[in-house]
Design an enzyme around this catalytic site. Structure first.
Site, PDB file in Angstrom:
ATOM      1  N   GLY A 113       0.815  -1.202   0.000  1.00  0.00           N
ATOM      2  CA  GLY A 113       0.000   0.000   0.000  1.00  0.00           C
ATOM      3  C   GLY A 113       0.850   1.254   0.000  1.00  0.00           C
ATOM      4  O   GLY A 113       0.596   2.194   0.753  1.00  0.00           O
ATOM      5  N   ALA A 114       1.869   1.278  -0.884  1.00  0.00           N
ATOM      6  CA  ALA A 114       2.899   2.318  -0.791  1.00  0.00           C
ATOM      7  C   ALA A 114       2.743   3.462  -1.778  1.00  0.00           C
ATOM      8  O   ALA A 114       3.631   4.294  -1.884  1.00  0.00           O
ATOM      9  CB  ALA A 114       4.279   1.681  -0.982  1.00  0.00           C
ATOM     10  N   SER A 115       1.628   3.538  -2.487  1.00  0.00           N
ATOM     11  CA  SER A 115       1.503   4.577  -3.505  1.00  0.00           C
ATOM     12  C   SER A 115       1.155   5.945  -2.934  1.00  0.00           C
ATOM     13  O   SER A 115       1.294   6.962  -3.613  1.00  0.00           O
ATOM     14  CB  SER A 115       0.454   4.170  -4.547  1.00  0.00           C
ATOM     15  OG  SER A 115      -0.821   4.022  -3.946  1.00  0.00           O
ATOM     16  N   VAL A 170      -3.275  -7.444  -1.932  1.00  0.00           N
ATOM     17  CA  VAL A 170      -2.776  -8.282  -0.839  1.00  0.00           C
ATOM     18  C   VAL A 170      -3.850  -9.184  -0.258  1.00  0.00           C
ATOM     19  O   VAL A 170      -3.537 -10.127   0.487  1.00  0.00           O
ATOM     20  CB  VAL A 170      -2.133  -7.439   0.283  1.00  0.00           C
ATOM     21  CG1 VAL A 170      -0.937  -6.665  -0.240  1.00  0.00           C
ATOM     22  CG2 VAL A 170      -3.153  -6.516   0.943  1.00  0.00           C
ATOM     23  N   TYR A 175     -13.083  -2.671  11.230  1.00  0.00           N
ATOM     24  CA  TYR A 175     -11.709  -2.155  11.164  1.00  0.00           C
ATOM     25  C   TYR A 175     -10.993  -2.399  12.487  1.00  0.00           C
ATOM     26  O   TYR A 175      -9.839  -2.835  12.515  1.00  0.00           O
ATOM     27  CB  TYR A 175     -11.748  -0.668  10.834  1.00  0.00           C
ATOM     28  CG  TYR A 175     -10.388  -0.013  10.697  1.00  0.00           C
ATOM     29  CD1 TYR A 175      -9.607  -0.226   9.570  1.00  0.00           C
ATOM     30  CD2 TYR A 175      -9.900   0.840  11.698  1.00  0.00           C
ATOM     31  CE1 TYR A 175      -8.369   0.379   9.427  1.00  0.00           C
ATOM     32  CE2 TYR A 175      -8.664   1.446  11.563  1.00  0.00           C
ATOM     33  CZ  TYR A 175      -7.904   1.215  10.426  1.00  0.00           C
ATOM     34  OH  TYR A 175      -6.676   1.815  10.297  1.00  0.00           O
ATOM     35  N   SER A 191      -3.482   0.032  14.430  1.00  0.00           N
ATOM     36  CA  SER A 191      -4.264   1.254  14.653  1.00  0.00           C
ATOM     37  C   SER A 191      -4.601   1.336  16.127  1.00  0.00           C
ATOM     38  O   SER A 191      -4.759   0.311  16.803  1.00  0.00           O
ATOM     39  CB  SER A 191      -5.559   1.218  13.840  1.00  0.00           C
ATOM     40  OG  SER A 191      -6.452   2.231  14.263  1.00  0.00           O
ATOM     41  N   ASN A 223       1.503  -2.334   5.314  1.00  0.00           N
ATOM     42  CA  ASN A 223       0.779  -1.083   5.472  1.00  0.00           C
ATOM     43  C   ASN A 223      -0.571  -1.080   4.766  1.00  0.00           C
ATOM     44  O   ASN A 223      -1.468  -0.331   5.149  1.00  0.00           O
ATOM     45  CB  ASN A 223       1.641   0.071   4.948  1.00  0.00           C
ATOM     46  CG  ASN A 223       0.877   1.360   4.810  1.00  0.00           C
ATOM     47  OD1 ASN A 223       0.542   2.005   5.804  1.00  0.00           O
ATOM     48  ND2 ASN A 223       0.570   1.740   3.567  1.00  0.00           N
ATOM     49  N   ALA A 252     -11.640  -4.720  14.656  1.00  0.00           N
ATOM     50  CA  ALA A 252     -11.400  -6.156  14.791  1.00  0.00           C
ATOM     51  C   ALA A 252     -10.198  -6.594  13.967  1.00  0.00           C
ATOM     52  O   ALA A 252      -9.358  -7.389  14.426  1.00  0.00           O
ATOM     53  CB  ALA A 252     -12.643  -6.935  14.358  1.00  0.00           C
TER      54      ALA A 252
END
Length: 243
Positions: free
Chosen positions: A8-10, A60, A151, A138, A86, A153
């Site tokens: 998730g690096a964009s 992913v 989210y 988080s 990420n 959970a």
């Protein structure tokens, strides 16, 4: 020189992590799912820093795509020495209104995606008796959030996975930690009004919200030699909102 994979690096936290590792002299593999243009632009920025970089598209949430992604990275940059999990999505709404597909998609991305990437990265790390995994959790995974039950959970699952995996692979010289962000100004905040953002800022003891750079600094620290005796920990970066 280490090879780092950031999922998730964009954009957002992932993009800042990529830049931080590149500035530290690491070769960087960027994973993205849809934002190809942003990923390719970031690759050019990273390569200008004098390190190698590649962008690999993969969802992913799909284990087959994750496996193929690691194969591509091994060909381009070699084995992954540092994995930063990420990639993630959020969902705001009442649990009773959430559909099966929405639940499944969030859990598959945020929790199963972390598992798939760890599973692919670990054999090489264990063989090398060296490696670092940093999972992005988080604060809601620590304490829960109303209207973000799924989210919360998923991120609680990431924290549990981090702690258990650290015990499992510690004897093999692999460290596993998590960074637990508070409210960070990224695309995930797009649905919040100015009033909501101001209220969150007021609730935070430091009277400010986080930035992607704040999180990237913590990730880079946990991946560094300075953290060589730290594993199985959750580093909360939240301005004091959750203690």
């Amino acid at each position: 020189m280490s090879t780092v994979l950031i999922t998730g690096a964009s954009r957002g936290i992932g993009a800042q992590c990529a830049l931080a590792f590149a500035k530290a002299g690491c070769d960087v593999a960027l994973n993205y799912c849809r934002s190809e243009e942003k990923a390719l632009a970031l690759i050019k920025e990273i390569q200008a820093l004098g390190v190698r970089a590649c962008a690999v598209r993969a969802d992913v949430a799909e284990s087959v795509q994750v496996k193929k992604m690691f194969e591509e990275i091994r060909t381009e940059l070699g084995t992954v020495d540092v994995l930063v999990n990420n990639a993630g999505i959020a969902h705001v709404g009442l649990l009773t209104d959430m559909t099966d597909d929405e639940w499944r998609r969030l859990i598959d991305t945020d929790l199963s995606g972390t598992f798939y990437c760890c599973r692919e990265a670990l054999p090489d790390m264990i063989r090398a008796h060296s490696g670092v995994i940093v999972n992005i959790a988080s604060m809601w995974g620590e304490v829960g959030a109303s209207c973000e039950a799924a989210y919360s959970a998923a991120k609680a699952g990431v924290i549990g996975l981090t702690k258990a995996l650290a015990k499992e692979v510690g004897p093999s010289g692999v460290r596993v930690n998590a960074v637990s962000p508070g409210v960070v100004m990224t695309d995930m905040m797009a649905g919040f009004s100015d009033e909501d953002v101001a209220a969150l800022k007021e609730e935070t003891p430091l009277i400010q919200l986080g930035t992607p750079e704040n999180i990237a600094d913590a990730v880079l620290f946990l991946a560094s030699e300075k953290a060589r005796f730290i594993t199985g920990q959750v580093l909360s970066v939240n301005g004091g909102l959750v203690i």
